[in-house]
Design an enzyme around this catalytic site. Structure first.
Site, PDB file in Angstrom:
ATOM      1  N   ARG A  21      43.487 -12.320  36.476  1.00 47.61           N
ATOM      2  CA  ARG A  21      44.063 -13.465  35.767  1.00 47.61           C
ATOM      3  C   ARG A  21      43.686 -13.475  34.289  1.00 47.61           C
ATOM      4  O   ARG A  21      42.511 -13.371  33.963  1.00 47.61           O
ATOM      5  CB  ARG A  21      43.604 -14.776  36.404  1.00 47.61           C
ATOM      6  CG  ARG A  21      44.266 -15.004  37.736  1.00 47.61           C
ATOM      7  CD  ARG A  21      43.611 -16.120  38.495  1.00 47.61           C
ATOM      8  NE  ARG A  21      43.944 -15.986  39.908  1.00 47.61           N
ATOM      9  CZ  ARG A  21      44.763 -16.799  40.562  1.00 47.61           C
ATOM     10  NH1 ARG A  21      45.278 -17.821  39.952  1.00 47.61           N
ATOM     11  NH2 ARG A  21      45.043 -16.585  41.831  1.00 47.61           N
ATOM     12  N   SER A 136      48.139 -27.842  60.926  1.00 42.72           N
ATOM     13  CA  SER A 136      48.307 -27.588  59.494  1.00 42.72           C
ATOM     14  C   SER A 136      49.532 -26.720  59.226  1.00 42.72           C
ATOM     15  O   SER A 136      49.683 -25.646  59.829  1.00 42.72           O
ATOM     16  CB  SER A 136      47.038 -26.874  58.988  1.00 42.72           C
ATOM     17  OG  SER A 136      47.213 -26.430  57.666  1.00 42.72           O
ATOM     18  N   SER A 188      54.548 -26.417  46.581  1.00 47.26           N
ATOM     19  CA  SER A 188      54.423 -26.140  45.154  1.00 47.26           C
ATOM     20  C   SER A 188      55.031 -24.824  44.712  1.00 47.26           C
ATOM     21  O   SER A 188      55.471 -24.705  43.569  1.00 47.26           O
ATOM     22  CB  SER A 188      52.952 -26.168  44.750  1.00 47.26           C
ATOM     23  OG  SER A 188      52.223 -25.213  45.483  1.00 47.26           O
ATOM     24  N   HIS A 216      53.205 -32.824  44.309  1.00 45.03           N
ATOM     25  CA  HIS A 216      54.325 -32.337  43.492  1.00 45.03           C
ATOM     26  C   HIS A 216      55.540 -33.249  43.584  1.00 45.03           C
ATOM     27  O   HIS A 216      56.657 -32.828  43.269  1.00 45.03           O
ATOM     28  CB  HIS A 216      54.696 -30.906  43.887  1.00 45.03           C
ATOM     29  CG  HIS A 216      53.610 -29.939  43.534  1.00 45.03           C
ATOM     30  ND1 HIS A 216      53.444 -29.428  42.272  1.00 45.03           N
ATOM     31  CD2 HIS A 216      52.582 -29.452  44.275  1.00 45.03           C
ATOM     32  CE1 HIS A 216      52.384 -28.636  42.243  1.00 45.03           C
ATOM     33  NE2 HIS A 216      51.834 -28.635  43.446  1.00 45.03           N
ATOM     34  N   THR A 244      48.118 -36.710  42.992  1.00 49.42           N
ATOM     35  CA  THR A 244      47.326 -36.355  41.812  1.00 49.42           C
ATOM     36  C   THR A 244      47.783 -37.195  40.612  1.00 49.42           C
ATOM     37  O   THR A 244      48.927 -37.638  40.566  1.00 49.42           O
ATOM     38  CB  THR A 244      47.480 -34.858  41.467  1.00 49.42           C
ATOM     39  OG1 THR A 244      46.634 -34.546  40.354  1.00 49.42           O
ATOM     40  CG2 THR A 244      48.906 -34.504  41.081  1.00 49.42           C
ATOM     41  N   LYS A 247      49.721 -34.283  37.342  1.00 50.32           N
ATOM     42  CA  LYS A 247      51.001 -33.577  37.200  1.00 50.32           C
ATOM     43  C   LYS A 247      52.016 -34.543  36.577  1.00 50.32           C
ATOM     44  O   LYS A 247      51.963 -34.749  35.378  1.00 50.32           O
ATOM     45  CB  LYS A 247      51.397 -32.962  38.542  1.00 50.32           C
ATOM     46  CG  LYS A 247      50.302 -31.965  38.997  1.00 50.32           C
ATOM     47  CD  LYS A 247      50.692 -31.076  40.125  1.00 50.32           C
ATOM     48  CE  LYS A 247      49.516 -30.367  40.781  1.00 50.32           C
ATOM     49  NZ  LYS A 247      48.836 -29.358  39.987  1.00 50.32           N
ATOM     50  N   THR A 362      47.931 -16.875  45.436  1.00 53.82           N
ATOM     51  CA  THR A 362      48.669 -18.147  45.298  1.00 53.82           C
ATOM     52  C   THR A 362      49.954 -18.081  46.129  1.00 53.82           C
ATOM     53  O   THR A 362      50.364 -19.074  46.730  1.00 53.82           O
ATOM     54  CB  THR A 362      48.981 -18.415  43.813  1.00 53.82           C
ATOM     55  OG1 THR A 362      47.763 -18.296  43.072  1.00 53.82           O
ATOM     56  CG2 THR A 362      49.544 -19.799  43.595  1.00 53.82           C
TER      57      THR A 362
HETATM   58  N1  PMP Z   1      47.797 -30.152  46.291  1.00 54.02           N
HETATM   59  C1  PMP Z   1      48.726 -29.290  45.858  1.00 54.02           C
HETATM   60  C2  PMP Z   1      49.919 -29.030  46.735  1.00 54.02           C
HETATM   61  C3  PMP Z   1      48.582 -28.655  44.620  1.00 54.02           C
HETATM   62  O1  PMP Z   1      49.510 -27.779  44.203  1.00 54.02           O
HETATM   63  C4  PMP Z   1      47.454 -28.931  43.815  1.00 54.02           C
HETATM   64  C5  PMP Z   1      47.207 -28.310  42.445  1.00 54.02           C
HETATM   65  N2  PMP Z   1      47.980 -27.355  42.007  1.00 54.02           N
HETATM   66  C6  PMP Z   1      46.511 -29.825  44.317  1.00 54.02           C
HETATM   67  C7  PMP Z   1      46.700 -30.424  45.545  1.00 54.02           C
HETATM   68  C8  PMP Z   1      45.289 -30.154  43.513  1.00 54.02           C
HETATM   69  O2  PMP Z   1      45.585 -31.136  42.572  1.00 54.02           O
HETATM   70  P1  PMP Z   1      44.735 -31.226  41.206  1.00 54.02           P
HETATM   71  O3  PMP Z   1      45.351 -30.255  40.260  1.00 54.02           O
HETATM   72  O4  PMP Z   1      44.853 -32.648  40.805  1.00 54.02           O
HETATM   73  O5  PMP Z   1      43.332 -30.839  41.555  1.00 54.02           O
END
Ligand code: PMP
Length: 403
Positions: A21, A136, A188, A216, A244, A247, A362
């Site tokens: 990265r 899950s 995401s 998201h 969150t 975002k 990812t």
């Molecule tokens: N859940 C999902 C689906 C995410 O994509 C992310 C962060 N990319 C988080 C939780 C974590 O959120 P934060 O960036 O506020 O730590």
């Protein structure tokens, strides 16, 4: 053992696979989103950001900035402690009430990030119910997976968005065992949306709790920005809605919403809540203003959807393949980690366009992509510049075009 050597070899492995990265050194410019300065050893250059999760540009909204300045002047920099010991500021209390209202829930609880809210809530709920089994979705975010692992409870992974598989996995379980279904609203990386109503039906059939990550989706969907569950009128069918502040709301922090009892339970038992200092008051004030603004104004959401549709249409016209999904996330598939990184570098160096490559872990190997996130602030000219650049690069590297 030579530890330094060992660590270096591991890093070399990442480099060989093309997934080491490299962070773009950016300086966001308040009021100029999606423009930012990119710092390199040879100087500073303006770039257009196409991969930010500040989905609506609220992180630079004048009302949000003014609220943060005001709170900073009134309360100072830090919260001064954990929520339990001197750190609960009135802004936290107001923000939790606002979040509970946003999701139509009785209560809310703040955390320092969405990541922390997921792992600490899931691990606390599951580990404190003896014999609990977690169901899950296979594409759940790392923060949820960490929480489940940390709970040390049995976890059954069901196929992504597959209600029949979820039902069959639940049918195999002891009827009386506590069960918790964990899933996301908008995923995401693929940008697809969970069948929330169907999952709630199955949860009811089997007496399972439901935990929905709306990270998201909050701010972006629903008449007041309460997410997909808000849009579909399902908030009261979910045990926990998690989100969150970092975002669509443009600040930082995470939260859960639920009944008084569930939030009180997590507040009382979750180490990731209890033993960590509270969010700065200015952050809570900024988030509060952002949420209030997006509750009352649909303009940002409508313009956002318009930009997404315009980008998709122009990519289609140019034959640049992207995943077809019903959300604001536009994944342009490259399917090779080295090429994905090369394309991202070319976009940045030649065109002044910043899109971070998304590689394993990812996303799954072979599904490497550019994850493009339009905002209400991307103009037609920005979209045209991106599509032209991608089109030229696609021709150069010989990537397949859609018919
Ligand atoms: N859940 C999902 C689906 C995410 O994509 C992310 C962060 N990319 C988080 C939780 C974590 O959120 P934060 O960036 O506020 O730590």
């Amino acid at each position: 053992m030579n530890y330094e050597d060992y660590f270096r070899r591991q890093l070399d492995g990442l480099r060989r696979e093309g997934r080491y990265r490299v962070f773009a050194d950016l300086e966001r410019k308040a009021g100029a989103f999606p423009r930012a300065a990119h710092h390199t050893p040879s100087g500073e250059r303006e770039v257009t950001v196409w991969c930010s999760n500040d989905y609506l540009g609220m992180g630079q909204h004048p009302k949000v900035l003014a609220a943060m300045h005001e709170a900073l002047d009134r309360c100072g920099a830090g919260a001064g402690g954990t929520r339990n010991i001197a750190g609960t500021n009135h802004y936290h209390v107001l923000l939790e009430a606002e979040l509970a209202d946003l999701h139509g829930k009785q209560a809310a609880l703040l955390f320092n990030s969405g990541y922390v809210s997921n792992w600490t809530t899931l691990s606390t709920l599951a580990s404190r119910m003896p014999g609990c089994v977690i169901l899950s979705d296979e594409l759940n975010h790392a923060s949820m997976i960490e929480g489940m692992k940390h709970s040390r409870c049995a976890t059954r992974v069901f196929r992504h968005n597959d209600v029949a598989d979820l039902r069959s996995k639940l049918s195999d379980l002891d009827r009386d065992a506590p069960k918790l279904i964990a899933f996301e609203a908008v995923y995401s990386m693929d940008g697809d949306i969970a069948p929330i109503a169907d999952i709630c039906d199955v949860a009811d059939e089997h007496g399972a709790l439901t935990y929905l990550d709306e990270v998201h989706a909050t701010g972006l969907y629903g008449p007041r920005g309460g997410g997909i569950s808000d849009r579909e009128g399902l908030s009261d069918r979910l045990t926990v809605i998690e989100g969150t502040l970092a975002k669509a709301f443009g600040v930082i922090g995470g939260y859960i919403t639920g009944s008084h009892t569930v939030c009180d339970f997590v507040r009382s038992f979750a180490s990731g809540f209890i033993f960590s200092s509270a969010l700065p008051p200015a952050v809570a004030a900024g988030a509060l203003t952002s949420i209030r603004h997006l509750k009352a104004s649909s303009h940002e959401r409508e313009r956002h959807q318009d930009r997404v549709a315009t980008l998709r249409r122009k990519l289609d016209q140019a034959g640049v393949q992207h995943l077809d999904n019903p959300s604001h996330i536009v994944p342009v598939m490259v399917r090779d980690p080295v090429l994905c990184k090369e394309i991202s570098d070319t976009l940045l160096d030649r065109y002044g366009i910043y899109v971070q490559p998304i590689n394993y872990p990812t996303v799954a190997r072979g599904t490497e992509r550019l994850r493009i996130t339009p905002s209400p602030l991307h103009s037609d000219a920005d979209i045209d510049a991106l599509v032209t650049a991608l089109s030229e690069i696609w021709a150069e590297v010989g990537l397949a075009r859609a018919a």
